[in-house]
Design an enzyme around this catalytic site. Structure first.
Site, PDB file in Angstrom:
ATOM      1  N   ASP A 377       0.866  -1.145   0.000  1.00  0.00           N
ATOM      2  CA  ASP A 377       0.000   0.000   0.000  1.00  0.00           C
ATOM      3  C   ASP A 377       0.917   1.213   0.000  1.00  0.00           C
ATOM      4  O   ASP A 377       1.471   1.567   1.022  1.00  0.00           O
ATOM      5  CB  ASP A 377      -0.813  -0.041   1.295  1.00  0.00           C
ATOM      6  N   GLY A 378       1.116   1.782  -1.155  1.00  0.00           N
ATOM      7  CA  GLY A 378       2.144   2.815  -1.237  1.00  0.00           C
ATOM      8  C   GLY A 378       1.585   4.212  -1.181  1.00  0.00           C
ATOM      9  O   GLY A 378       0.412   4.416  -0.896  1.00  0.00           O
ATOM     10  N   GLY A 379       2.430   5.144  -1.449  1.00  0.00           N
ATOM     11  CA  GLY A 379       2.070   6.542  -1.338  1.00  0.00           C
ATOM     12  C   GLY A 379       0.882   6.945  -2.184  1.00  0.00           C
ATOM     13  O   GLY A 379       0.058   7.733  -1.760  1.00  0.00           O
ATOM     14  N   PHE A 380       0.777   6.404  -3.370  1.00  0.00           N
ATOM     15  CA  PHE A 380      -0.240   6.901  -4.285  1.00  0.00           C
ATOM     16  C   PHE A 380      -1.367   5.900  -4.518  1.00  0.00           C
ATOM     17  O   PHE A 380      -2.364   6.233  -5.125  1.00  0.00           O
ATOM     18  CB  PHE A 380       0.385   7.250  -5.625  1.00  0.00           C
ATOM     19  N   GLY A 381      -1.171   4.673  -4.061  1.00  0.00           N
ATOM     20  CA  GLY A 381      -2.209   3.689  -4.308  1.00  0.00           C
ATOM     21  C   GLY A 381      -1.774   2.313  -3.850  1.00  0.00           C
ATOM     22  O   GLY A 381      -0.678   2.136  -3.330  1.00  0.00           O
ATOM     23  N   THR A 382      -2.687   1.365  -4.063  1.00  0.00           N
ATOM     24  CA  THR A 382      -2.396  -0.008  -3.665  1.00  0.00           C
ATOM     25  C   THR A 382      -1.796  -0.748  -4.849  1.00  0.00           C
ATOM     26  O   THR A 382      -2.207  -0.543  -5.986  1.00  0.00           O
ATOM     27  CB  THR A 382      -3.696  -0.703  -3.241  1.00  0.00           C
ATOM     28  N   VAL A 383      -0.834  -1.622  -4.556  1.00  0.00           N
ATOM     29  CA  VAL A 383      -0.160  -2.345  -5.633  1.00  0.00           C
ATOM     30  C   VAL A 383      -0.521  -3.822  -5.571  1.00  0.00           C
ATOM     31  O   VAL A 383      -0.505  -4.434  -4.494  1.00  0.00           O
ATOM     32  CB  VAL A 383       1.369  -2.183  -5.521  1.00  0.00           C
ATOM     33  N   LYS A 397      -0.712  -0.919 -10.201  1.00  0.00           N
ATOM     34  CA  LYS A 397      -0.918   0.085  -9.171  1.00  0.00           C
ATOM     35  C   LYS A 397      -2.272   0.738  -9.373  1.00  0.00           C
ATOM     36  O   LYS A 397      -2.568   1.273 -10.439  1.00  0.00           O
ATOM     37  CB  LYS A 397       0.198   1.132  -9.273  1.00  0.00           C
ATOM     38  N   ASP A 495      10.320  11.305  -3.402  1.00  0.00           N
ATOM     39  CA  ASP A 495      10.047  10.350  -2.333  1.00  0.00           C
ATOM     40  C   ASP A 495      11.114   9.252  -2.354  1.00  0.00           C
ATOM     41  O   ASP A 495      10.805   8.069  -2.390  1.00  0.00           O
ATOM     42  CB  ASP A 495       8.639   9.774  -2.488  1.00  0.00           C
TER      43      ASP A 495
END
Ligand SMILES: *[C@@H]1O[C@H](CO)[C@@H](O)[C@H](O)[C@H]1NC(C)=O
Ligand SMILES: *[C@@H]1O[C@H](CO)[C@@H](O)[C@H](O)[C@H]1NC(C)=O
Ligand SMILES: *[C@@H]1O[C@H](CO)[C@@H](O)[C@H](O)[C@H]1NC(C)=O
Ligand SMILES: *[C@@H]1O[C@H](CO)[C@@H](O)[C@H](O)[C@H]1NC(C)=O
Ligand SMILES: *[C@@H]1O[C@H](CO)[C@@H](O)[C@H](O)[C@H]1NC(C)=O
Ligand SMILES: *[C@@H]1O[C@H](CO)[C@@H](O)[C@H](O)[C@H]1NC(C)=O
Ligand SMILES: *[C@@H]1O[C@H](CO)[C@@H](O)[C@H](O)[C@H]1NC(C)=O
Length: 686
Positions: A377-383, A397, A495
């Site tokens: 679950d990253g900065g911009f969305g779920t992978v 993503k 980032d």
């Protein structure tokens, strides 16, 4: 005014004399051959500017012979029903000729009659060479590129991007050990690497309207390429180009010899002219041209006179009006920007190199975005981990922020991402189109976890990252950032952290999540899900100017360097108060010459002289990167150079180990680690 009338007369007289001079004879010919229309099969009538290639006896001056038609447009009528046009040294079967539209549609004869083998899956053996009078009919043209017999041990061939389709067609004559591929040519225009990996590359023109159909495009690697080849491709001739135009306008036909040299204009009365047939038609034309030129001259004179007049008047006026004039002209310049924006927006289908996946395809690839497939679950969305229909494993993503406007913007950004290619950047395969219901980004899947996992995460107990390996990770990650900072327009990662540095099976670096920050520009007044950098890595100057620059990436990279020598996380609240931030801790320790209290001693700092020396050098470099003032930090390019120097030093000192393989073999049951870990710093929560 008398001057003007005089000029006009001169111009008209000149053109009339030209017209009288044109029609000079140069021999005779059999006028029947130009009017002939020979049927060949059901669809094709062979007539001017085409000609039957076995009958080419036009006599001009009695010294040379040629045909009635354009050079290169001779047709062989095989068996009376099979019209063949030769392009270069190869046979193409004519499917259709449209004299109204000046187009001819042909298909490779080998492909049509099956002599290329393979039936539905023919193998094209040559590129097309067009005669000078023919061009592909833009914009209805397209082409597909074949990569035959590729080196199956090359990385790019084992993991081809999704728009390069392996040929999986039953009767295709390929070699088992050397796979073949096909792709829409505009998709691979930049894939120069592929040209060296395959024994043969052939580009075949096709009809665009067939290929832009989604279903057809999707089955390109199966029987699709055979189907599109059999439909042939279109070419046009332009009767208004070249010196033949005047001849045809005067009712004549052009004749060329076998060397494509213009022989003369064949007039309907049976005589051969050097230029045109001098009919009423051409005389009228000359007069028309003469008159329009005279009118043009008149207009020009008028303009000059009025200009002189205005200038004279202006001398009496105040200069303020000229300032006004200047102001309005400079105000007009932003127009030019509009056109380039438009260009960016106009990408249709695969014309931007961005590959567009359908939402359904990706839904299927990820088992409907099932939790079991979640990588992180990253900065911009779920992978999610996904498997495409062609067998390729990818990371998908799914962005949190999915408003329509974002998607629109993203189409532009994706074009930029698609052009980024660096061995240490995660490969961007493409995204869903802006018409899709959700924005999904597709990347290459990187199997060996993040650097954070290995340094202080769940894989730290493996102790897989030795010091030389860490040094190499530093070099490769810095090189990737160096590339991002050097492209035009430059890309600030924003980032940089060990969670975003992925490792492949051989522990080579793949930096992830670059470029997305361009999509989600920091917006101070707006609460956004985009990370404002990750605590522990953020440039301290950011809090003063709310702007992240390339030097901010250098700062974050300094933190990464400290993590590599210390195996400590960037933020750890269990540490002493002034050492919670690893950056602060590093600066204190390095300044007070206590590097030994910072480093991970298990890496050999105390036992091995070369390791102690090079770790100290990296600590010093990190110190420079962590300078509070951005201008004091070195540019990333310099960081790369210094790191490479340290790496050479390390190898030289270790002597015999110089050529040792980089990585220890990867364990077969490697865990597929998260893309970004859920919490940016696992040790902070408490
Ligand atoms: C040229 O080809 C046409 C069509 O095949 C044939 O009918 C004709 O006899 C040929 N002419 C010559 C001179 O070979
Ligand atoms: C092309 O067609 C001509 C006439 O049918 C034939 O003689 C020739 O062998 C063909 N060439 C090739 C390369 O197939
Ligand atoms: C010629 O072009 C017109 C309009 O572009 C098109 O409608 C027509 O079908 C074309 N004719 C042929 C024979 O291709
Ligand atoms: C289409 O034709 C134009 C003009 O001949 C050419 O420049 C262009 O590359 C062609 N496009 C494709 C995709 O083949
Ligand atoms: C295939 O690629 C590998 C590695 O990329 C290279 O070592 C090998 O020489 C290549 N083989 C051929 C036949 O080009
Ligand atoms: C066909 O054209 C491509 C690119 O234009 C070139 O790389 C390739 O070598 C050509 N193939 C042949 C067989 O000439
Ligand atoms: C074609 O050109 C070559 C060399 O330029 C010449 O030797 C030959 O005679 C020419 N052929 C014709 C038919 O004019």
């Amino acid at each position: 005014m008398p001057l003007l009338i005089h000029l006009l007369l001169v111009v008209v007289v000149f053109f009339l004399s030209v017209v009288v001079g044109v029609a000079t004879a140069g021999g005779t010919y059999d006028s029947a051959i130009c009017e002939r229309s020979v049927p060949c099969g059901d669809h094709v009538d062979i007539r001017y500017p085409f000609y039957l290639s076995n009958t080419t006896e036009v006599v001009n001056d009695g010294s040379s012979s040629g045909h009635c038609g354009y050079p290169g447009l001779g047709i062989i009528c095989e068996g009376g029903d099979h019209a063949i046009l030769r392009l270069g040294d190869h046979n193409y079967t004519i499917l259709d000729i449209s004299h109204d539209n000046h187009t001819v549609t042909v298909a490779d004869s080998d492909v049509l009659d099956g002599t290329a083998g393979g039936g539905d899956c023919p193998r094209v053996r040559h590129n097309v060479t067009l005669p000078p009078v023919l061009t592909f009919t833009a914009p209805n043209n397209d082409s597909i590129a074949f990569f035959f017999d590729c080196n199956s041990t090359a990385d790019a061939v084992r993991q081809p991007p999704p728009y390069i389709r392996p040929i999986v067609c039953g009767s295709f004559e390929g070699r088992q050990d050397r796979p073949s591929f096909v792709a829409a040519q505009p998709d691979v225009a930049d894939e120069t690497e592929w040209f060296g990996l395959c024994r043969e590359v052939v580009v075949a023109p096709v009809l665009k309207n067939w290929l832009v159909n989604k279903e057809n495009y999707d089955r390109l690697g199966r029987d699709g390429f055979g189907a599109v080849l059999k439909r042939g491709f279109q070419m046009s001739w332009d009767p208004t180009a070249g010196m033949c135009h005047g001849c045809e306008q005067s009712g004549g036909r052009c004749s060329y010899d076998a060397n494509t040299t213009f022989l003369g204009c064949l007039c309907s009365d049976g005589h051969v002219s050097n230029t045109d047939c001098g009919s009423k038609m051409s005389r009228k034309r000359a007069i028309t041209i003469g008159t329009s030129i005279a009118a043009g001259v008149l207009l020009l004179l008028l303009v000059v006179v009025s200009f002189l007049y205005i200038r004279k008047r202006r001398q009496y006026k105040m200069s303020s009006s000229s300032r006004l004039l200047k102001y309005t002209t400079s105000g007009g310049t932003p127009r030019s920007r509009g056109s380039s924006d438009k260009f960016m927006e106009s990408g249709s289908f695969h014309y931007l190199q961005t590959h567009h996946f359908s939402y359904e395809e990706l839904e299927e690839a990820t088992d409907g975005f099932s939790d079991a497939r979640e990588l992180g679950d990253g900065g911009f969305g779920t992978v999610y981990k996904g498997e495409l229909r062609d067998g390729r494993v990818v990371a998908v993503k799914r962005l949190y922020n999915n408003s329509c406007r974002r998607v629109e913007q993203f189409v532009n950004e994706a074009a930029i991402l698609s052009r980024l290619r660096h061995p240490n950047l995660v490969l961007f395969y493409g995204c869903t189109s802006s018409r899709s219901r959700e924005l999904l980004l597709v990347y290459e899947f990187v199997p060996n976890g993040t650097v954070a996992d290995h340094l202080h995460g769940h894989r730290a107990p493996e102790r897989a990252l030795t010091w030389p390996l860490r040094l190499n990770i530093a070099v490769e990650a810095a090189a990737a950032l160096g590339y991002l900072h050097a492209v035009e327009p430059p890309i600030v990662h924003r980032d940089v952290k060990t969670n975003n540095i992925l490792l492949d099976a051989n522990f080579h670096v793949k930096v992830a999540d670059f470029g997305l920050s361009r999509l989600f520009p920091r917006d101070v007044t707006h609460v956004s899900t985009a990370p404002q950098g990750t605590p522990g890595y953020v440039d301290p100057e950011y809090h003063q100017c709310y702007q992240l620059t390339d030097k901010s990436d250098v700062y974050s990279f300094g933190v990464v360097l400290v993590e590599l020598i210390s195996s400590k996380p960037a933020v750890d609240v269990t540490r002493d108060r002034d050492e919670i931030n690893l950056a602060g801790m590093a600066i204190n320790k390095i300044q007070s010459c206590q590097v030994d209290q910072l480093v991970d001693h298990e890496l050999g700092y105390s036992s091995d002289e070369a390791t102690r020396k090079t770790m100290t050098m990296v600590a010093e470099l990190a110190f420079l990167c962590l300078q509070h003032n951005g201008e004091m930090r070195p540019p990333i390019k310099e960081v790369v150079d210094v790191l490479r120097g340290i790496q050479d030093e390390c190898r030289a000192e270790k002597g015999g180990k110089r050529d040792a393989p980089l990585a220890s073999p990867c364990s077969p049951n490697t865990v597929h680690a998260p893309w970004d870990s859920m919490s940016t710093t696992p040790h902070t929560s408490q």
